[in-house]
Design a protein around this motif. Structure first.
Motif, PDB file in Angstrom:
ATOM      1  N   VAL A 234       8.789   1.120   5.107  1.00  0.00           N
ATOM      2  CA  VAL A 234       8.651   1.837   6.363  1.00  0.00           C
ATOM      3  C   VAL A 234       9.595   1.186   7.379  1.00  0.00           C
ATOM      4  O   VAL A 234       9.682  -0.039   7.471  1.00  0.00           O
ATOM      5  CB  VAL A 234       7.190   1.826   6.860  1.00  0.00           C
ATOM      6  N   THR A 235      10.336   2.017   8.117  1.00  0.00           N
ATOM      7  CA  THR A 235      11.262   1.524   9.138  1.00  0.00           C
ATOM      8  C   THR A 235      10.640   1.776  10.508  1.00  0.00           C
ATOM      9  O   THR A 235      10.143   2.871  10.783  1.00  0.00           O
ATOM     10  CB  THR A 235      12.618   2.234   9.023  1.00  0.00           C
ATOM     11  N   PHE A 236      10.670   0.741  11.356  1.00  0.00           N
ATOM     12  CA  PHE A 236      10.020   0.837  12.661  1.00  0.00           C
ATOM     13  C   PHE A 236      10.850   0.080  13.697  1.00  0.00           C
ATOM     14  O   PHE A 236      11.746  -0.725  13.356  1.00  0.00           O
ATOM     15  CB  PHE A 236       8.600   0.261  12.595  1.00  0.00           C
ATOM     16  N   THR A 237      10.571   0.339  14.960  1.00  0.00           N
ATOM     17  CA  THR A 237      11.210  -0.402  16.043  1.00  0.00           C
ATOM     18  C   THR A 237      10.148  -1.169  16.820  1.00  0.00           C
ATOM     19  O   THR A 237       8.982  -0.764  16.877  1.00  0.00           O
ATOM     20  CB  THR A 237      11.964   0.525  17.008  1.00  0.00           C
ATOM     21  N   ILE A 252       6.567  -8.422   5.813  1.00  0.00           N
ATOM     22  CA  ILE A 252       7.220  -8.576   4.515  1.00  0.00           C
ATOM     23  C   ILE A 252       8.419  -7.644   4.484  1.00  0.00           C
ATOM     24  O   ILE A 252       8.276  -6.431   4.626  1.00  0.00           O
ATOM     25  CB  ILE A 252       6.261  -8.244   3.352  1.00  0.00           C
ATOM     26  N   ALA A 253       9.607  -8.219   4.317  1.00  0.00           N
ATOM     27  CA  ALA A 253      10.829  -7.422   4.336  1.00  0.00           C
ATOM     28  C   ALA A 253      10.939  -6.582   3.080  1.00  0.00           C
ATOM     29  O   ALA A 253      10.218  -6.788   2.095  1.00  0.00           O
ATOM     30  CB  ALA A 253      12.048  -8.333   4.484  1.00  0.00           C
ATOM     31  N   SER A 254      11.857  -5.608   3.089  1.00  0.00           N
ATOM     32  CA  SER A 254      11.999  -4.686   1.963  1.00  0.00           C
ATOM     33  C   SER A 254      12.374  -5.404   0.678  1.00  0.00           C
ATOM     34  O   SER A 254      12.116  -4.912  -0.405  1.00  0.00           O
ATOM     35  CB  SER A 254      13.040  -3.610   2.298  1.00  0.00           C
ATOM     36  N   PRO A 269      14.927  -1.450  21.981  1.00  0.00           N
ATOM     37  CA  PRO A 269      14.257  -1.349  20.679  1.00  0.00           C
ATOM     38  C   PRO A 269      15.076  -2.039  19.586  1.00  0.00           C
ATOM     39  O   PRO A 269      16.297  -1.851  19.498  1.00  0.00           O
ATOM     40  CB  PRO A 269      14.165   0.163  20.435  1.00  0.00           C
ATOM     41  N   GLU A 270      14.406  -2.838  18.771  1.00  0.00           N
ATOM     42  CA  GLU A 270      15.051  -3.484  17.626  1.00  0.00           C
ATOM     43  C   GLU A 270      14.440  -2.902  16.357  1.00  0.00           C
ATOM     44  O   GLU A 270      13.215  -2.733  16.253  1.00  0.00           O
ATOM     45  CB  GLU A 270      14.850  -4.997  17.675  1.00  0.00           C
ATOM     46  N   THR A 271      15.283  -2.582  15.389  1.00  0.00           N
ATOM     47  CA  THR A 271      14.848  -1.879  14.185  1.00  0.00           C
ATOM     48  C   THR A 271      14.568  -2.864  13.061  1.00  0.00           C
ATOM     49  O   THR A 271      15.350  -3.797  12.819  1.00  0.00           O
ATOM     50  CB  THR A 271      15.917  -0.864  13.743  1.00  0.00           C
ATOM     51  N   HIS A 272      13.458  -2.631  12.346  1.00  0.00           N
ATOM     52  CA  HIS A 272      13.051  -3.463  11.215  1.00  0.00           C
ATOM     53  C   HIS A 272      12.635  -2.547  10.063  1.00  0.00           C
ATOM     54  O   HIS A 272      12.198  -1.423  10.282  1.00  0.00           O
ATOM     55  CB  HIS A 272      11.875  -4.367  11.585  1.00  0.00           C
ATOM     56  N   THR A 273      12.736  -3.063   8.843  1.00  0.00           N
ATOM     57  CA  THR A 273      12.265  -2.334   7.660  1.00  0.00           C
ATOM     58  C   THR A 273      11.353  -3.243   6.858  1.00  0.00           C
ATOM     59  O   THR A 273      11.758  -4.346   6.469  1.00  0.00           O
ATOM     60  CB  THR A 273      13.441  -1.858   6.785  1.00  0.00           C
ATOM     61  N   ALA A 274      10.132  -2.794   6.620  1.00  0.00           N
ATOM     62  CA  ALA A 274       9.119  -3.601   5.934  1.00  0.00           C
ATOM     63  C   ALA A 274       8.755  -2.976   4.591  1.00  0.00           C
ATOM     64  O   ALA A 274       8.778  -1.747   4.439  1.00  0.00           O
ATOM     65  CB  ALA A 274       7.867  -3.727   6.802  1.00  0.00           C
ATOM     66  N   ALA A 275       8.431  -3.833   3.625  1.00  0.00           N
ATOM     67  CA  ALA A 275       7.961  -3.361   2.324  1.00  0.00           C
ATOM     68  C   ALA A 275       6.508  -2.909   2.436  1.00  0.00           C
ATOM     69  O   ALA A 275       5.784  -3.304   3.345  1.00  0.00           O
ATOM     70  CB  ALA A 275       8.088  -4.474   1.290  1.00  0.00           C
ATOM     71  N   CYS A 276       6.082  -2.066   1.508  1.00  0.00           N
ATOM     72  CA  CYS A 276       4.735  -1.502   1.536  1.00  0.00           C
ATOM     73  C   CYS A 276       3.910  -1.997   0.360  1.00  0.00           C
ATOM     74  O   CYS A 276       4.422  -2.189  -0.738  1.00  0.00           O
ATOM     75  CB  CYS A 276       4.802   0.025   1.501  1.00  0.00           C
ATOM     76  N   VAL A 277       2.637  -2.200   0.588  1.00  0.00           N
ATOM     77  CA  VAL A 277       1.666  -2.553  -0.441  1.00  0.00           C
ATOM     78  C   VAL A 277       0.492  -1.602  -0.306  1.00  0.00           C
ATOM     79  O   VAL A 277      -0.072  -1.454   0.786  1.00  0.00           O
ATOM     80  CB  VAL A 277       1.186  -4.009  -0.295  1.00  0.00           C
ATOM     81  N   ASP A 278       0.137  -0.922  -1.397  1.00  0.00           N
ATOM     82  CA  ASP A 278      -0.964   0.049  -1.365  1.00  0.00           C
ATOM     83  C   ASP A 278      -0.755   1.106  -0.279  1.00  0.00           C
ATOM     84  O   ASP A 278      -1.685   1.524   0.400  1.00  0.00           O
ATOM     85  CB  ASP A 278      -2.304  -0.650  -1.149  1.00  0.00           C
ATOM     86  N   GLY A 279       0.502   1.522  -0.082  1.00  0.00           N
ATOM     87  CA  GLY A 279       0.780   2.616   0.832  1.00  0.00           C
ATOM     88  C   GLY A 279       0.839   2.244   2.297  1.00  0.00           C
ATOM     89  O   GLY A 279       0.869   3.132   3.154  1.00  0.00           O
ATOM     90  N   ALA A 280       0.868   0.943   2.612  1.00  0.00           N
ATOM     91  CA  ALA A 280       0.908   0.541   4.015  1.00  0.00           C
ATOM     92  C   ALA A 280       1.599  -0.806   4.153  1.00  0.00           C
ATOM     93  O   ALA A 280       1.824  -1.517   3.176  1.00  0.00           O
ATOM     94  CB  ALA A 280      -0.504   0.480   4.596  1.00  0.00           C
ATOM     95  N   SER A 281       1.944  -1.142   5.390  1.00  0.00           N
ATOM     96  CA  SER A 281       2.560  -2.429   5.684  1.00  0.00           C
ATOM     97  C   SER A 281       1.903  -3.020   6.921  1.00  0.00           C
ATOM     98  O   SER A 281       1.528  -2.286   7.846  1.00  0.00           O
ATOM     99  CB  SER A 281       4.070  -2.256   5.915  1.00  0.00           C
ATOM    100  N   ILE A 282       1.760  -4.345   6.945  1.00  0.00           N
ATOM    101  CA  ILE A 282       1.188  -5.042   8.096  1.00  0.00           C
ATOM    102  C   ILE A 282       2.313  -5.689   8.896  1.00  0.00           C
ATOM    103  O   ILE A 282       3.168  -6.366   8.329  1.00  0.00           O
ATOM    104  CB  ILE A 282       0.165  -6.103   7.660  1.00  0.00           C
ATOM    105  N   VAL A 283       2.299  -5.470  10.200  1.00  0.00           N
ATOM    106  CA  VAL A 283       3.293  -6.061  11.097  1.00  0.00           C
ATOM    107  C   VAL A 283       2.547  -6.860  12.162  1.00  0.00           C
ATOM    108  O   VAL A 283       1.655  -6.332  12.844  1.00  0.00           O
ATOM    109  CB  VAL A 283       4.153  -4.976  11.767  1.00  0.00           C
TER     110      VAL A 283
END
Length: 363
Positions: A234-237, A252-254, A269-283
């Motif tokens: 998931v990509t977020f700012t 957790i990064a991609s 805004p700064e853009t980040h991309t996080a890896a997913c576990v069980d359909g979601a990511s914790i930030v």
């Protein structure tokens, strides 16, 4: 070499008679037979039977379909001696051989060979060659009237010429772009570009804030926004509150490693991309400044990857759970299928519960 077809009957009427015909050669016409291993059938067969595509297990494959990682099992009920294996070398350096070769003098029946292999793919497939012998065994004597082209192996390993009186040759096609028995790019269908309404709505609905500390201030704007939901990532700012001196985003990064990025850019805004576990990511967001702090005035522990001093008094910690699939699009699809029981609140609680512990964090 079996493909499964699911037949759906439209309408509410009954079917009086149904006939289905199959052409045994149709699999040769398929451009994409899914994630099935296919064994080549020669005009002359091994006298003791085929190796069996079910005895080659795909463990994983990279998304660019350049390599496939697999294991091989001996399903015959006798000892093989020897077993030679080769396939295209995934390394393509100046001094690398065209094929990677592997040999075991003795292979016991029933289990996987004590090795995992990585083969290079061509046009979405990898070709696996197996040559098995039964030297010294009268009862189980391999015989196969076929010509075999010897491989170009790495230095120090040369296979002897194929002996049709004591060996059999097997050839498999392994699909690339699969993980186990599922094709990676088809694990879950993402919405098409025309589903813009549900995609946009999901970006707002699929962010959940979870309380993790006793922050003394509620006077702030939510800093996290979803930009895209790709299923595996998931990509977020994150936009820094201009009353803070810095913020740090921990996730957790991609690529799979923990990452914490600190920023002092006010309102940008700064853009980040996080890896997913069980359909979601914790930030996790840590914000530092005069307006932040704990209600009891205590210091808050900050991961050293985010801030060198490790703890600060003027810090608040905000945790967000981001869904990796557009949930509004999923609910639209469920309603079209006649399932009106999709309840967003129930699903969100289930998501939070499933994330607890699985990522090693208490929510």
């Amino acid at each position: 070499e079996v493909t499964q077809c699911d037949l759906y009957l439209a309408g509410s009427g009954a079917v009086a008679e149904l006939g289905i015909c199959f052409d045994n050669e149709v699999i040769e016409l398929f451009d994409n037979p899914g994630c099935n291993v296919i064994e080549h059938r020669f005009a002359s067969s091994c006298n003791l039977g085929n190796w069996g595509p079910e005895n080659v297990a795909i463990r994983s494959s990279n998304l660019n379909r350049q390599e496939v990682y697999f294991a091989i099992r001996n399903s015959f009920d006798f000892v093989m001696s020897p077993v030679d294996v080769w396939f295209l070398n995934p390394n393509s350096g100046l001094f690398d051989s065209a094929q990677n070769c592997w040999r075991r003098e003795t292979v016991t029946p029933g289990g996987f060979l004590d090795h995992h292999f990585t083969a290079r793919c061509q046009d979405g497939w990898a070709t696996l060659h197996i040559m098995a012998g039964s030297e010294g065994q009268n009862e189980y004597n391999f015989q196969h009237a076929i010509d075999v082209t010897p491989p170009y192996c790495q230095i120090g390993l040369d296979f002897p010429g194929f002996d049709p009186t004591s060996r059999c040759y097997f050839e498999m096609r392994l699909p690339c772009g699969c993980d186990g028995n599922r094709r990676l790019e088809e694990t879950k269908q993402l919405p098409s570009p025309e589903d813009d309404d549900c995609v946009t709505a999901s970006k707002e609905a699929d962010i959940f804030r979870v309380p993790v500390d006793d922050c003394a201030t509620n006077d702030y704007e939510e800093p996290v926004q979803i930009m895209s939901q790709g299923g595996d990532e998931v990509t977020f700012t994150v936009t820094q509150d201009c009353e803070s001196e810095w913020y740090a985003a921990d996730y957790i990064a991609s690529g799979g490693g923990l990452q914490c990025l600190k920023s002092k850019k006010c309102g940008v805004p700064e853009t980040h991309t996080a890896a997913c576990v069980d359909g979601a990511s914790i930030v996790d967001i840590y914000a530092y400044g005069n307006k932040f702090g704990q209600e009891d005035g205590s210091e808050l522990s900050v991961p050293k990857a985010c801030h060198d001093s490790g703890s600060e008094a003027k810090v608040c910690h905000f945790r967000y759970v981001l869904k990796c699939y557009p949930s509004k699009c999923e609910r639209d699809a469920q309603r079209l299928r006649g399932n009106d029981s999709a309840d967003g609140e129930t699903g969100d609680v289930g998501l939070l519960n499933s994330m607890t512990g699985r990522l090693g964090w208490a929510i």
